[in-house]
Write an enzyme that holds these catalytic residues in place. Structure first.
Site, PDB file in Angstrom:
ATOM      1  CG  LEU A   1      -1.874  -1.156   1.372  1.00 22.99           C
ATOM      2  CD1 LEU A   1      -2.625  -1.057   2.689  1.00 22.99           C
ATOM      3  CD2 LEU A   1      -2.859  -1.172   0.218  1.00 22.99           C
ATOM      4  CG  ASP A   2      -0.255   4.701  -2.308  1.00 24.31           C
ATOM      5  OD1 ASP A   2      -1.162   4.742  -1.458  1.00 24.31           O
ATOM      6  OD2 ASP A   2      -0.432   4.946  -3.503  1.00 24.31           O
ATOM      7  CB  SER A   3       1.622   7.735   1.989  1.00 29.32           C
ATOM      8  OG  SER A   3       1.598   8.436   0.759  1.00 29.32           O
TER       9      SER A   3
ATOM     10  CG  ASP B   1      -3.377   2.533  -1.229  1.00 26.68           C
ATOM     11  OD1 ASP B   1      -4.388   2.985  -1.771  1.00 26.68           O
ATOM     12  OD2 ASP B   1      -2.432   2.018  -1.845  1.00 26.68           O
TER      13      ASP B   1
ATOM     14  NE  ARG C   1       2.012   8.033  -6.025  1.00 23.96           N
ATOM     15  CZ  ARG C   1       1.626   6.999  -5.282  1.00 23.96           C
ATOM     16  NH1 ARG C   1       0.638   6.239  -5.692  1.00 23.96           N
ATOM     17  NH2 ARG C   1       2.214   6.746  -4.153  1.00 23.96           N
TER      18      ARG C   1
END
Lengths: 132, 93
Positions: free
Chosen positions: A87-89, A91, B48
């Site tokens: 997961l990324d930040s 998420d 992003r």
């Protein structure tokens, strides 16, 4: 006359035991437990109680498993959101919001930032008195 | 002006994203609630790569503006809440 008076007195006397249990029953069934319930719910709301850690862990795991981008088989009690679950930040922010919904309390920004794995989430929620 | 020119920090961006999600939750209509959540997530993913550039500033400012829009709309929509639940909100028996 004396007979009627005696009967009335007797009836009045007899009626009392019938009426008394009813009133007592009503008081026992209705008002007293309701008052006790009200009292306990207020103390629970204001003071709160800590949830069992194993229960928190199970619920946290099931929330993460239900998260769209997570492979349910990868979710373990020690999984790290970014390293193990990919997961990324962003998420992570969504997962923490899902915890808020599951446990019914708001996690402030500075605490939410620290939650980066199942373990930190469980520790934080289990130590939070308002978690339900 | 110097503060306005500095690119938003990671924490600021995540905090803005969190505010979007919190605002999204306030919509009583399922479709709009989900749309707001989805739209915010998509936009943050789209941007992003903008780390530390004027474009990141512009996107951050735009995001703050859109958050205000969403907050106002949440109030407006709360006055016209749907009377029935969306089929997606019903629990599967």
């Amino acid at each position: 006359m004396a007979m009627a008076a005696a009967r009335r007195a007797l009836l009045a006397h007899l009626r009392v035991p019938v009426a008394r249990p009813l009133a007592a029953e009503a008081a026992a069934a209705g008002t007293v437990p309701a008052a006790r319930r009200l009292l306990s719910s207020t103390t629970e709301d204001t003071k709160g109680s800590f949830l069992d850690k194993d229960e928190v862990a199970d619920r946290v795991v099931s929330v993460v498993k239900n998260f769209q981008k997570v492979e349910p088989s990868k979710v373990t009690h020690t999984a790290h959101f970014q390293k193990d679950l990919g997961l990324d930040s962003l998420d992570t922010v969504e997962v923490v919001m899902a915890f808020e919904e599951e446990f019914g309390f708001e996690i402030p920004d500075n605490e939410a930032e620290k939650i980066d794995s199942i373990k930190t989430a469980v520790n934080f929620i289990a130590s939070h008195p308002q978690a339900k | 002006m110097a503060a306005a020119a500095a690119a938003p920090t990671r924490a600021e961006v995540l905090s803005l994203f969190r505010s979007f999600l919190r605002t999204a939750k306030q919509f009583s209509d399922y479709n709009i609630r989900e749309y707001t959540r989805r739209r915010a997530a998509d936009a943050f993913r789209e941007n992003r790569a903008l780390a530390d550039s004027p474009a990141a500033n512009a996107a951050f400012a735009e995001g703050k503006k859109q958050l205000e829009v969403a907050k106002r709309q949440a109030v407006v929509y709360s006055l016209y809440a749907p009377k029935a639940k969306n089929v997606m909100e019903l629990k599967v028996q």
